[in-house]
Design a protein around this motif. Structure first.
Motif, PDB file in Angstrom:
ATOM      1  N   MET A  57       6.165  -7.346  -4.387  1.00 60.27           N
ATOM      2  CA  MET A  57       5.608  -6.839  -3.372  1.00 60.27           C
ATOM      3  C   MET A  57       6.970  -5.725  -3.113  1.00 60.27           C
ATOM      4  SD  MET A  57       2.776  -7.958  -2.361  1.00 60.27           S
ATOM      5  CE  MET A  57       2.416  -7.850  -0.348  1.00 60.27           C
ATOM      6  N   GLU A  88       9.289  -2.552  -3.938  1.00 60.87           N
ATOM      7  CA  GLU A  88       9.048  -1.171  -4.667  1.00 60.87           C
ATOM      8  C   GLU A  88       9.987  -1.080  -5.908  1.00 60.87           C
ATOM      9  OE1 GLU A  88       6.644   1.078  -3.931  1.00 60.87           O
ATOM     10  OE2 GLU A  88       5.694  -0.332  -2.363  1.00 60.87           O
ATOM     11  N   ARG A 136      -1.020  -7.076  -5.428  1.00 59.32           N
ATOM     12  CA  ARG A 136      -0.251  -6.325  -4.389  1.00 59.32           C
ATOM     13  C   ARG A 136      -1.181  -5.900  -3.372  1.00 59.32           C
ATOM     14  NH1 ARG A 136       3.741  -1.980  -6.276  1.00 59.32           N
ATOM     15  NH2 ARG A 136       4.359  -2.385  -3.946  1.00 59.32           N
ATOM     16  N   PHE A 137      -2.401  -5.682  -3.518  1.00 57.70           N
ATOM     17  CA  PHE A 137      -3.456  -4.964  -2.801  1.00 57.70           C
ATOM     18  C   PHE A 137      -4.082  -5.606  -1.857  1.00 57.70           C
ATOM     19  CE2 PHE A 137      -2.563  -2.893  -6.701  1.00 57.70           C
ATOM     20  CZ  PHE A 137      -1.975  -1.568  -6.290  1.00 57.70           C
ATOM     21  N   SER A 138      -4.289  -7.039  -1.806  1.00 54.25           N
ATOM     22  CA  SER A 138      -4.930  -7.671  -0.721  1.00 54.25           C
ATOM     23  C   SER A 138      -4.259  -8.943  -0.441  1.00 54.25           C
ATOM     24  CB  SER A 138      -6.446  -7.651  -0.814  1.00 54.25           C
ATOM     25  OG  SER A 138      -6.973  -8.496   0.147  1.00 54.25           O
ATOM     26  N   VAL A 182      -7.302 -12.621   7.599  1.00 50.99           N
ATOM     27  CA  VAL A 182      -6.345 -11.769   7.149  1.00 50.99           C
ATOM     28  C   VAL A 182      -4.894 -12.271   7.923  1.00 50.99           C
ATOM     29  CG1 VAL A 182      -7.754  -9.958   6.306  1.00 50.99           C
ATOM     30  CG2 VAL A 182      -7.129 -10.215   8.851  1.00 50.99           C
ATOM     31  N   LEU A 219      -3.663   2.833  -2.384  1.00 47.86           N
ATOM     32  CA  LEU A 219      -3.928   1.970  -3.768  1.00 47.86           C
ATOM     33  C   LEU A 219      -2.766   2.536  -4.364  1.00 47.86           C
ATOM     34  CD1 LEU A 219      -7.789   2.330  -4.143  1.00 47.86           C
ATOM     35  CD2 LEU A 219      -6.383   0.518  -3.327  1.00 47.86           C
ATOM     36  N   PRO A 249       1.141   1.129  -2.315  1.00 55.95           N
ATOM     37  CA  PRO A 249       0.782  -0.313  -1.363  1.00 55.95           C
ATOM     38  C   PRO A 249       1.895  -0.773  -0.742  1.00 55.95           C
ATOM     39  CG  PRO A 249       0.789  -0.697  -3.751  1.00 55.95           C
ATOM     40  CD  PRO A 249       0.941   0.563  -3.702  1.00 55.95           C
ATOM     41  N   GLY A 250       3.398  -0.697  -1.157  1.00 55.01           N
ATOM     42  CA  GLY A 250       4.235  -1.277  -0.492  1.00 55.01           C
ATOM     43  C   GLY A 250       4.393  -0.500   1.030  1.00 55.01           C
ATOM     44  N   ILE A 251       4.322   0.736   1.215  1.00 54.97           N
ATOM     45  CA  ILE A 251       4.752   1.333   2.442  1.00 54.97           C
ATOM     46  C   ILE A 251       3.693   1.123   3.627  1.00 54.97           C
ATOM     47  CG2 ILE A 251       3.831   3.511   2.092  1.00 54.97           C
ATOM     48  CD1 ILE A 251       6.458   4.793   3.391  1.00 54.97           C
ATOM     49  N   GLN A 266       1.779  -1.734   3.435  1.00 54.05           N
ATOM     50  CA  GLN A 266       2.042  -3.402   3.609  1.00 54.05           C
ATOM     51  C   GLN A 266       3.052  -3.250   4.999  1.00 54.05           C
ATOM     52  OE1 GLN A 266       2.288  -4.475  -0.272  1.00 54.05           O
ATOM     53  NE2 GLN A 266       0.220  -5.230  -0.227  1.00 54.05           N
ATOM     54  N   ILE A 267       4.133  -2.578   4.748  1.00 57.20           N
ATOM     55  CA  ILE A 267       5.374  -3.091   5.699  1.00 57.20           C
ATOM     56  C   ILE A 267       5.293  -2.325   7.046  1.00 57.20           C
ATOM     57  CG2 ILE A 267       6.798  -3.814   3.752  1.00 57.20           C
ATOM     58  CD1 ILE A 267       7.812  -0.856   5.272  1.00 57.20           C
ATOM     59  N   GLY A 321      -7.172  -3.604   3.744  1.00 58.30           N
ATOM     60  CA  GLY A 321      -6.931  -4.697   2.594  1.00 58.30           C
ATOM     61  C   GLY A 321      -5.463  -5.085   2.561  1.00 58.30           C
ATOM     62  N   LEU A 322      -4.533  -4.067   2.528  1.00 56.68           N
ATOM     63  CA  LEU A 322      -3.229  -4.048   2.611  1.00 56.68           C
ATOM     64  C   LEU A 322      -2.569  -4.516   3.842  1.00 56.68           C
ATOM     65  CD1 LEU A 322      -2.553  -0.662   0.661  1.00 56.68           C
ATOM     66  CD2 LEU A 322      -2.247  -2.919  -0.366  1.00 56.68           C
ATOM     67  N   PRO A 336      -3.994  -5.666   7.341  1.00 53.51           N
ATOM     68  CA  PRO A 336      -5.168  -5.837   8.405  1.00 53.51           C
ATOM     69  C   PRO A 336      -4.798  -5.785   9.743  1.00 53.51           C
ATOM     70  CG  PRO A 336      -4.994  -7.690   6.715  1.00 53.51           C
ATOM     71  CD  PRO A 336      -3.666  -6.779   6.602  1.00 53.51           C
ATOM     72  N   THR A 337      -3.569  -5.839  10.177  1.00 50.10           N
ATOM     73  CA  THR A 337      -3.125  -6.177  11.436  1.00 50.10           C
ATOM     74  C   THR A 337      -2.696  -4.622  12.008  1.00 50.10           C
ATOM     75  OG1 THR A 337      -0.901  -6.805  10.924  1.00 50.10           O
ATOM     76  CG2 THR A 337      -2.932  -8.289  11.610  1.00 50.10           C
TER      77      THR A 337
END
Lengths: 113, 222
Positions: free
Chosen positions: A36, A38, A84-86, A95, B149, B152-154, B156-157, B185-186, B188-189
Motif C-alpha cells: 500500500m 508508493e 491495493r484497490f479495494s 467498508v 485506478l 490508488p495510494g493518494i 486511499q490516504i 472502492g479505495l 469509502p469514508t
C-alpha cells in the motif's frame, strides 16, 4: 522518485549499525515494504546502486520483501488479505475496516563483517 | 560475518519531526491541511478560493512547496496572506523537517489555519506524514476519471478528495460515475467535493468541511 530519500535512510541506518557493532563492511541489507506504500522496487534498486558506490555497502546484496495488504473488518471482525484497490470486507461487504498490514517501510536487518 | 537485527521504520526521523510539528500546532490551536495534487490540477486556485471563503473568520497562512521559484507564494502574498516558500531543489515531495523550518518563520499564535501546497505529484507526497491534521487531494477533470485506478495510494490516504474543474466535464468526456465508484472502492469514508475553484461552484461545501475542523481545533485550546 522519493525512493532516493528512503534509500538515504536505509544507508544511514545500515552504516550506523555496522559501525557501532565494530564492523567495516556491509554484505547484505534486508528491507520490507507494504504494497500500500508508493514504493517502486525498481526505483529502490536504482537508488541503492546510485548511493552504494564508495560506501561500506558497495558490494552488498539488497533483499526486499513485499507484504500484501491485510485488513480487519470492524463490523464482523473478519481478517483478510486484499489488493491495493479495494479494502471492502469479503465476508460482510462492510467498508469500515482497519488496515493491519501494507504500509510498512522497514529495514529488518543487515549482515556485516 | 554477523547478522544484525534492526527492525526499524525507515521514516522514523520524518515521523518524529512530524509529531513535533503536530504538537506545536496543537499547542497554538492551529489546524494544518496538506493539499496534494498533480501539477496543474488547481492547487493554487483552490487555495485562493479557500482563502476568499474563510479569511473573514480565520487567520490563514500558506506553506508553498515547489521544486523551484516563488511564483505561488507571491500570488498568495499579493492577497495579503502570509506565505512561506519552500524550494525542494528537485525533491518530489515535502518532508517534515522542511515544514518545521517553515513553522519557525510563522507566528503560530496569530494563526488558525495553515494550508500546505505540496509539490505537484500524485505519488511521492503520499508516504510522508508532515504533522498535518488532514491530507486532502485534488484531482481535476482533465486528468481523467481513471486516475484512482492508476494512483490508488493518494486516494486511499486522503481525508477528503476534491474533484476540481467540474465545469469542464462536458469537454473532457469525464465519466463521473466511474470516478466515484473507483474512489469509493479505495476510500469509502472520505467525502468527495465537486468544485470549480475559478468560478466558485461547489467551493462552499469544501470550505464548510474545513471550517468545521479549524473551529474544533481552535476550541480545543480554550
Amino acid at each position: 522518485m522519493h525512493e532516493m530519500s528512503i534509500m538515504e535512510s536505509v544507508f544511514d541506518n545500515a552504516q550506523e549499525a555496522c559501525k557501532s557493532s565494530g564492523y567495516t563492511t556491509i554484505t547484505r541489507i534486508e528491507l520490507t515494504f507494504g504494497e500500500m506504500t508508493e514504493i517502486s522496487e525498481d526505483s529502490l534498486r536504482f537508488a541503492f546502486d546510485a548511493l552504494k558506490e564508495g560506501s561500506p555497502a558497495a558490494g552488498a546484496e539488497l533483499a526486499i520483501t513485499v507484504l500484501p495488504p491485510r485488513s480487519q473488518c470492524l463490523e464482523c471482525g473478519a481478517e483478510y488479505e486484499h489488493d491495493r484497490f479495494s479494502v471492502r470486507c469479503p465476508e460482510c461487504g462492510s467498508v469500515i475496516t482497519n488496515l493491519l498490514q501494507g504500509r510498512e517501510m522497514r529495514i529488518d536487518a543487515i549482515e556485516a563483517q | 560475518m554477523a547478522h544484525l537485527d534492526l527492525e526499524k521504520p525507515l521514516l522514523e526521523r520524518n515521523d518524529r519531526l512530524a509529531a513535533e510539528n503536530k504538537a506545536r500546532l496543537t499547542a497554538a490551536g492551529v489546524f494544518m491541511v496538506d493539499l496534494m495534487a498533480s501539477p496543474g490540477a488547481g492547487k493554487t486556485s483552490t487555495i485562493l478560493a479557500t482563502i476568499d471563503a474563510l479569511r473573514e473568520n480565520y487567520r490563514i497562512a500558506v506553506i508553498e512547496g515547489d521544486i523551484a521559484s516563488d511564483v505561488d507564494s507571491q500570488t498568495i502574498k499579493s492577497k495579503g496572506i502570509a506565505a512561506v516558500q519552500i524550494n525542494t531543489g528537485g525533491a518530489c515531495h515535502l518532508e517534515s523537517d522542511m515544514i518545521a523550518r517553515a513553522l519557525g518563520v510563522l507566528d503560530l499564535d496569530a494563526l488558525d489555519l495553515i494550508i500546505i501546497e505540496n509539490v505537484g505529484n500524485l505519488v511521492c507526497p503520499t508516504d510522508f506524514y508532515l504533522g498535518e491534521d488532514a491530507k486532502v487531494m485534488i484531482l481535476s477533470v482533465p486528468e481523467g476519471d481513471d486516475k484512482p485506478l492508476k494512483y490508488p495510494g493518494i486516494f486511499q490516504i486522503s481525508d477528503a478528495i476534491i474533484l476540481n474543474k467540474v465545469d469542464t466535464a462536458p469537454v473532457f468526456d469525464f465519466d463521473r460515475e466511474a470516478f466515484l465508484s473507483s474512489t469509493r472502492g479505495l476510500n469509502p469514508t472520505a467525502p468527495v467535493f465537486e468544485i470549480a475553484a475559478t468560478t466558485g461552484q461547489g467551493v462552499a461545501i469544501w470550505t464548510d468541511w474545513l471550517a468545521e475542523r479549524v473551529e474544533k481545533k481552535r476550541r480545543a485550546l480554550s
